[in-house]
Design a protein around this motif. Sequence first.
Motif, mmCIF file in Angstrom:
data_model
loop_
_atom_site.group_PDB
_atom_site.id
_atom_site.type_symbol
_atom_site.label_atom_id
_atom_site.label_comp_id
_atom_site.label_asym_id
_atom_site.label_seq_id
_atom_site.Cartn_x
_atom_site.Cartn_y
_atom_site.Cartn_z
ATOM 1 N N PHE A 119 0.848 -1.189 0.000
ATOM 2 C CA PHE A 119 0.000 0.000 0.000
ATOM 3 C C PHE A 119 0.886 1.242 0.000
ATOM 4 O O PHE A 119 1.834 1.331 0.793
ATOM 5 C CB PHE A 119 -0.907 0.039 1.234
ATOM 6 C CG PHE A 119 -1.809 -1.154 1.367
ATOM 7 C CD1 PHE A 119 -3.029 -1.208 0.710
ATOM 8 C CD2 PHE A 119 -1.429 -2.234 2.158
ATOM 9 C CE1 PHE A 119 -3.851 -2.303 0.841
ATOM 10 C CE2 PHE A 119 -2.246 -3.339 2.299
ATOM 11 C CZ PHE A 119 -3.474 -3.377 1.631
ATOM 12 N N HIS A 174 -4.211 0.724 -4.610
ATOM 13 C CA HIS A 174 -4.219 -0.717 -4.356
ATOM 14 C C HIS A 174 -4.695 -1.468 -5.592
ATOM 15 O O HIS A 174 -5.505 -0.974 -6.375
ATOM 16 C CB HIS A 174 -5.137 -1.063 -3.178
ATOM 17 C CG HIS A 174 -4.959 -2.473 -2.694
ATOM 18 N ND1 HIS A 174 -5.940 -3.435 -2.763
ATOM 19 C CD2 HIS A 174 -3.870 -3.091 -2.140
ATOM 20 C CE1 HIS A 174 -5.485 -4.562 -2.262
ATOM 21 N NE2 HIS A 174 -4.229 -4.382 -1.881
ATOM 22 N N ASN A 176 -5.630 -5.578 -6.027
ATOM 23 C CA ASN A 176 -5.698 -6.876 -5.354
ATOM 24 C C ASN A 176 -5.462 -8.040 -6.302
ATOM 25 O O ASN A 176 -5.603 -9.189 -5.916
ATOM 26 C CB ASN A 176 -7.056 -7.041 -4.666
ATOM 27 C CG ASN A 176 -6.986 -7.956 -3.462
ATOM 28 O OD1 ASN A 176 -5.992 -7.973 -2.745
ATOM 29 N ND2 ASN A 176 -8.039 -8.734 -3.230
#
Length: 265
Positions: A119, A174, A176
Amino acid sequence: MERTIGTYSKLIKSKVNAGKNAGNIVERLSIRGYINFALDTVSLLDTITATKSSLDDFIELPLIAIHNQNPQLWSPFNLISQDMVESVPTDTFLRELKIYYSRSTTSPLSYITINNMNFKIAARALLYSHVITSKTYRRIRSEHRRGNHFELFNASYKSKTCWYIGAVLFYFEHNNTSDPQNSQFLVFVEVMKEHYATEYDNTIPMIKMNSNGATTRHAVINLNDVQHQVGLVQLSLNSLEYKVVAPYKIFNENVKQSAGHLKHI
């Protein structure tokens, strides 16, 4: 000495009262020289001098990212630590991030796993030509009088779009997955306790803040869900109630029907 006399001679322009003109010049240069000797004026003025920007001062989403609507995250930047993320427990941060992915993908919360733990925390964001700051930036700059870290954002609940007011704690990037198309800018906000409209006009949004010591509701939202940077005008009757105002925006719709509830986010 001759060079100094020459410099002074060039500064004397007066043809009348030349002696007075020379005295003023000597006095002015003497005072300036004393100040430069006693004080480091360069460092004193550094706090109000505009700093040069570079490509390291902001980040943008890849052009192929599906969430790219030309926002930017601005410095200062920071990285996540092991226990805390800008005064927020890491467990709370990760839980809210899972809730966001569950809400945005309509997948059960139990199916969501945070695969990427990298992050990059940002203190400011550029959105719709406006710079929105955060509590992180207020702490870094020791700014405690301005309220330019509040924003109105939308979140869906059962196909209904609701509005909320949040105080931005920080921004972050971010992804994922391993696909760069899924990169997105997210915001970690402290959501206000209640959202409603004034009793005499359903087009005037109002909020009630969390009282000191009360449990605070946090949430992760997409930066693209932010609609307006807003300000809060405190009511005299209740120190926790505020009217919501926004620059370049007139609320003329019924905000009472679309006011959000904490249990729905």
